[in-house]
Scaffold this motif. Structure first.
Motif, PDB file in Angstrom:
ATOM      1  N   MET A   1       0.820  -1.198   0.000  1.00 33.94           N
ATOM      2  CA  MET A   1       0.000   0.000   0.000  1.00 33.94           C
ATOM      3  C   MET A   1       0.861   1.258   0.000  1.00 33.94           C
ATOM      4  SD  MET A   1      -3.134   0.807  -0.051  1.00 33.94           S
ATOM      5  CE  MET A   1      -4.359   1.956   0.431  1.00 33.94           C
ATOM      6  N   GLY A   2       2.024   1.190   0.668  1.00 34.60           N
ATOM      7  CA  GLY A   2       2.905   2.346   0.737  1.00 34.60           C
ATOM      8  C   GLY A   2       3.475   2.719  -0.609  1.00 34.60           C
ATOM      9  N   SER A   3       3.801   1.729  -1.442  1.00 34.37           N
ATOM     10  CA  SER A   3       4.369   2.042  -2.755  1.00 34.37           C
ATOM     11  C   SER A   3       3.323   2.652  -3.684  1.00 34.37           C
ATOM     12  CB  SER A   3       4.967   0.792  -3.379  1.00 34.37           C
ATOM     13  OG  SER A   3       3.960  -0.165  -3.631  1.00 34.37           O
ATOM     14  N   ILE A   4       2.067   2.266  -3.515  1.00 31.79           N
ATOM     15  CA  ILE A   4       0.998   2.855  -4.332  1.00 31.79           C
ATOM     16  C   ILE A   4       0.811   4.324  -3.966  1.00 31.79           C
ATOM     17  CG2 ILE A   4      -1.468   2.795  -4.830  1.00 31.79           C
ATOM     18  CD1 ILE A   4      -1.324  -0.235  -4.501  1.00 31.79           C
ATOM     19  N   MET A   5       0.840   4.633  -2.679  1.00 32.28           N
ATOM     20  CA  MET A   5       0.691   6.030  -2.262  1.00 32.28           C
ATOM     21  C   MET A   5       1.881   6.870  -2.726  1.00 32.28           C
ATOM     22  SD  MET A   5      -2.206   6.440  -1.051  1.00 32.28           S
ATOM     23  CE  MET A   5      -2.042   8.089  -0.410  1.00 32.28           C
ATOM     24  N   GLY A   6       3.062   6.272  -2.744  1.00 34.13           N
ATOM     25  CA  GLY A   6       4.225   6.975  -3.269  1.00 34.13           C
ATOM     26  C   GLY A   6       4.077   7.281  -4.748  1.00 34.13           C
ATOM     27  N   TYR A   7       3.499   6.331  -5.480  1.00 34.05           N
ATOM     28  CA  TYR A   7       3.241   6.538  -6.911  1.00 34.05           C
ATOM     29  C   TYR A   7       2.225   7.653  -7.108  1.00 34.05           C
ATOM     30  CZ  TYR A   7       1.543   5.622 -11.610  1.00 34.05           C
ATOM     31  OH  TYR A   7       1.155   5.757 -12.904  1.00 34.05           O
ATOM     32  N   VAL A   8       1.174   7.665  -6.292  1.00 30.76           N
ATOM     33  CA  VAL A   8       0.135   8.698  -6.403  1.00 30.76           C
ATOM     34  C   VAL A   8       0.722  10.070  -6.093  1.00 30.76           C
ATOM     35  CG1 VAL A   8      -2.008   9.543  -5.380  1.00 30.76           C
ATOM     36  CG2 VAL A   8      -1.780   7.137  -5.973  1.00 30.76           C
ATOM     37  N   TRP A   9       1.520  10.159  -5.034  1.00 29.00           N
ATOM     38  CA  TRP A   9       2.121  11.446  -4.688  1.00 29.00           C
ATOM     39  C   TRP A   9       3.091  11.914  -5.765  1.00 29.00           C
ATOM     40  CZ3 TRP A   9       0.140  14.882  -1.814  1.00 29.00           C
ATOM     41  CH2 TRP A   9      -0.630  14.543  -0.728  1.00 29.00           C
ATOM     42  N   ALA A  10       3.845  11.003  -6.336  1.00 33.18           N
ATOM     43  CA  ALA A  10       4.759  11.375  -7.409  1.00 33.18           C
ATOM     44  C   ALA A  10       3.984  11.891  -8.617  1.00 33.18           C
ATOM     45  CB  ALA A  10       5.623  10.187  -7.795  1.00 33.18           C
ATOM     46  N   PHE A  11       2.856  11.270  -8.929  1.00 32.97           N
ATOM     47  CA  PHE A  11       2.049  11.715 -10.059  1.00 32.97           C
ATOM     48  C   PHE A  11       1.425  13.082  -9.781  1.00 32.97           C
ATOM     49  CE2 PHE A  11      -1.743  11.912 -12.684  1.00 32.97           C
ATOM     50  CZ  PHE A  11      -1.182  11.672 -13.918  1.00 32.97           C
ATOM     51  N   VAL A  12       0.951  13.298  -8.559  1.00 28.84           N
ATOM     52  CA  VAL A  12       0.343  14.586  -8.207  1.00 28.84           C
ATOM     53  C   VAL A  12       1.385  15.699  -8.266  1.00 28.84           C
ATOM     54  CG1 VAL A  12      -0.684  15.887  -6.293  1.00 28.84           C
ATOM     55  CG2 VAL A  12      -1.539  13.618  -6.858  1.00 28.84           C
ATOM     56  N   VAL A  13       2.563  15.449  -7.723  1.00 29.15           N
ATOM     57  CA  VAL A  13       3.622  16.459  -7.754  1.00 29.15           C
ATOM     58  C   VAL A  13       4.064  16.726  -9.189  1.00 29.15           C
ATOM     59  CG1 VAL A  13       6.017  16.909  -7.081  1.00 29.15           C
ATOM     60  CG2 VAL A  13       4.387  16.036  -5.407  1.00 29.15           C
ATOM     61  N   GLY A  14       4.198  15.687  -9.992  1.00 32.28           N
ATOM     62  CA  GLY A  14       4.556  15.870 -11.396  1.00 32.28           C
ATOM     63  C   GLY A  14       3.483  16.635 -12.161  1.00 32.28           C
ATOM     64  N   GLY A  15       2.223  16.348 -11.872  1.00 32.67           N
ATOM     65  CA  GLY A  15       1.132  17.067 -12.519  1.00 32.67           C
ATOM     66  C   GLY A  15       1.109  18.532 -12.147  1.00 32.67           C
ATOM     67  N   LEU A  16       1.309  18.820 -10.868  1.00 31.63           N
ATOM     68  CA  LEU A  16       1.364  20.220 -10.443  1.00 31.63           C
ATOM     69  C   LEU A  16       2.560  20.942 -11.059  1.00 31.63           C
ATOM     70  CD1 LEU A  16       0.330  19.989  -6.692  1.00 31.63           C
ATOM     71  CD2 LEU A  16      -0.990  20.905  -8.606  1.00 31.63           C
ATOM     72  N   PHE A  17       3.676  20.245 -11.183  1.00 30.43           N
ATOM     73  CA  PHE A  17       4.843  20.835 -11.843  1.00 30.43           C
ATOM     74  C   PHE A  17       4.522  21.169 -13.301  1.00 30.43           C
ATOM     75  CE2 PHE A  17       8.700  20.325 -14.391  1.00 30.43           C
ATOM     76  CZ  PHE A  17       9.461  21.348 -13.851  1.00 30.43           C
ATOM     77  N   CYS A  18       3.833  20.276 -14.004  1.00 29.60           N
ATOM     78  CA  CYS A  18       3.464  20.531 -15.399  1.00 29.60           C
ATOM     79  C   CYS A  18       2.507  21.710 -15.516  1.00 29.60           C
ATOM     80  CB  CYS A  18       2.837  19.290 -16.019  1.00 29.60           C
ATOM     81  SG  CYS A  18       4.006  17.997 -16.403  1.00 29.60           S
ATOM     82  N   VAL A  19       1.569  21.824 -14.587  1.00 30.86           N
ATOM     83  CA  VAL A  19       0.615  22.940 -14.620  1.00 30.86           C
ATOM     84  C   VAL A  19       1.339  24.266 -14.385  1.00 30.86           C
ATOM     85  CG1 VAL A  19      -1.347  23.967 -13.408  1.00 30.86           C
ATOM     86  CG2 VAL A  19      -1.401  21.567 -14.024  1.00 30.86           C
TER      87      VAL A  19
END
Length: 91
Positions: A1-19
């Protein structure tokens, strides 16, 4: 479960960086009135497949609206480009 949350946070941070990068590109890199450099289609196409079409379209609309609101563009133009892209994406 921890690795999935890490993936989600990485995607959210990457998305905010792109925006934020797209907002800065819209404000400071004006190639011409009719030519705009856009990195947001990459963000929409890289959304996970488990997101359905409707949720991807909603994310595309909200992302485009946020970029238009915080940059010096016309409200709705980026959303007008991203929502059909999200509709054509497989998922």
């Amino acid at each position: 479960m921890g690795s999935i949350m890490g993936y989600v946070w990485a995607f959210v941070v990457g998305g905010l960086f792109c925006v934020v990068a797209q907002i800065l590109l819209n404000d400071f890199l004006n190639l011409s009135q009719y030519l705009v450099l856009s990195i947001l289609p990459m963000l929409i196409l890289c959304l996970p497949i488990r997101f359905g079409t409707i949720s991807t379209m909603i994310i595309a609309f909200l992302t485009g609206f946020a970029v238009d609101f915080f940059s010096s563009g016309m409200i709705g133009m980026t959303s007008l480009a991203l929502v059909p892209l999200a509709l054509m994406r497989r998922g």
